[in-house]
Design an enzyme around this catalytic site. Structure first.
Site, PDB file in Angstrom:
ATOM      1  N   SER A  93       1.139  -0.878  -0.360  1.00  0.00           N
ATOM      2  CA  SER A  93       0.546  -0.814  -0.469  1.00  0.00           C
ATOM      3  C   SER A  93       0.791   1.363   0.010  1.00  0.00           C
ATOM      4  O   SER A  93       1.813   1.818  -0.530  1.00  0.00           O
ATOM      5  CB  SER A  93      -0.888   0.290   1.005  1.00  0.00           C
ATOM      6  N   ASP A 194      -9.808  -5.286  -4.081  1.00  0.00           N
ATOM      7  CA  ASP A 194      -8.772  -4.264  -3.508  1.00  0.00           C
ATOM      8  C   ASP A 194     -10.144  -2.525  -3.197  1.00  0.00           C
ATOM      9  O   ASP A 194     -10.294  -1.859  -4.175  1.00  0.00           O
ATOM     10  CB  ASP A 194      -7.615  -4.221  -3.875  1.00  0.00           C
ATOM     11  N   HIS A 224      -7.179  -5.951   0.023  1.00  0.00           N
ATOM     12  CA  HIS A 224      -6.319  -4.922   0.238  1.00  0.00           C
ATOM     13  C   HIS A 224      -5.172  -5.677   1.069  1.00  0.00           C
ATOM     14  O   HIS A 224      -3.487  -5.785   0.601  1.00  0.00           O
ATOM     15  CB  HIS A 224      -6.399  -3.260   0.483  1.00  0.00           C
TER      16      HIS A 224
END
Length: 259
Positions: A93, A194, A224
């Site tokens: 991320s 996601d 995610h």
């Protein structure tokens, strides 16, 4: 403030190949701990720092920004470089954005890059509202626990501090401009489903880096936080095989990995 249980940083002194892992925004090292331990068990030197303002309470993040988070991973990278012959950087991320900046800035000192659902932009109306809203609203609902696997739980904040979110927005813009400076071998794994970072971010990154050794893998069964999800083992195996291809000394250990 005491660190949340499970959110502690992790380090392992292993061999001459090092890996730095960068966790995501409002998350903690816990989201990457199984990955770090997998690599440590195979003899690698591993560093998984806790980013400033993370792993305690969301209010602590209000006092930090991207410069603090980047300085922490930059410091850890330099420490690994002092004792390792080759160093790789992995990120999830926002940790992917930190990873890409390290690659852009450190050049050949970073041997290769692995990204899992990397973030490149704050999307939608939020992006436009943040610069003003952060002065009136301290936080909004959290981003953690986007995981398909039942029973899996991410240790992170249930609120997003808006001052820090605005800093992330600025950081993503900065990193986007630096992507052409990324030349290292790159493995990018992302989830089509996601709910935090859209696939467009991965596509944007792949279109702008200058790397020629690039592989993209879809994580069909995960959301995610794929490092704690159904595809976690695949991420671990593929990333270890990636290191083994670029650092032949790793392959001497005789471990076989999917790849």
């Amino acid at each position: 403030m005491p660190v949340l249980p499970g959110a502690e940083p992790y380090r392992h002194e292993g061999g001459e190949i090092g890996v730095l892992l960068c966790h995501g925004f409002t998350g903690s090292p816990q989201s990457l701990r199984p990955w770090a331990e997998y690599l440590a068990e195979r003899g690698l030197s591993v560093s998984l720092p806790l980013l400033p303002g993370h792993g305690t309470r969301w209010q602590d993040m209000q006092l930090t920004g991207w410069q603090d988070w980047y300085a922490e991973v930059d410091r850890e990278l330099r420490t690994l470089q002092e004792r390792c012959s080759q160093v790789f950087v992995f990120g999830l991320s926002m940790g992917g954005a930190l990873t890409l900046r390290l690659a852009a800035k450190h050049g050949d000192a970073v041997q290769g890059v692995v990204l899992v659902n990397p973030a490149n932009k704050v999307h939608g109306l939020t992006a436009y509202a943040l610069p003003v809203a952060r002065h009136f609203v301290p936080s909004t609902k959290g981003l953690v626990n986007d995981i398909a696997k039942e029973g899996a739980d991410e240790v992170g904040y249930d609120r997003v501090p808006l001052h820090a979110a605005n800093s992330v927005r600025n950081f993503f813009r900065l990193v986007d401009g630096e992507l052409p400076q990324v030349t290292q071998p790159l493995l990018l794994l992302h989830s089509p489903q996601d709910h935090v970072v859209p696939p467009a971010d991965s596509a944007r990154i792949l279109s702008r880096v200058s790397s020629t050794d690039v592989r993209e893998i879809l994580l069909e069964q995960s959301y995610h936080v794929a490092t704690l999800d159904h595809d976690a083992e695949r991420i671990f195996e593929e990333s270890y095989a990636f290191i083994g291809r670029l650092a032949p000394s790793v392959a001497k250990k005789g471990s076989t990995s999917g790849g």
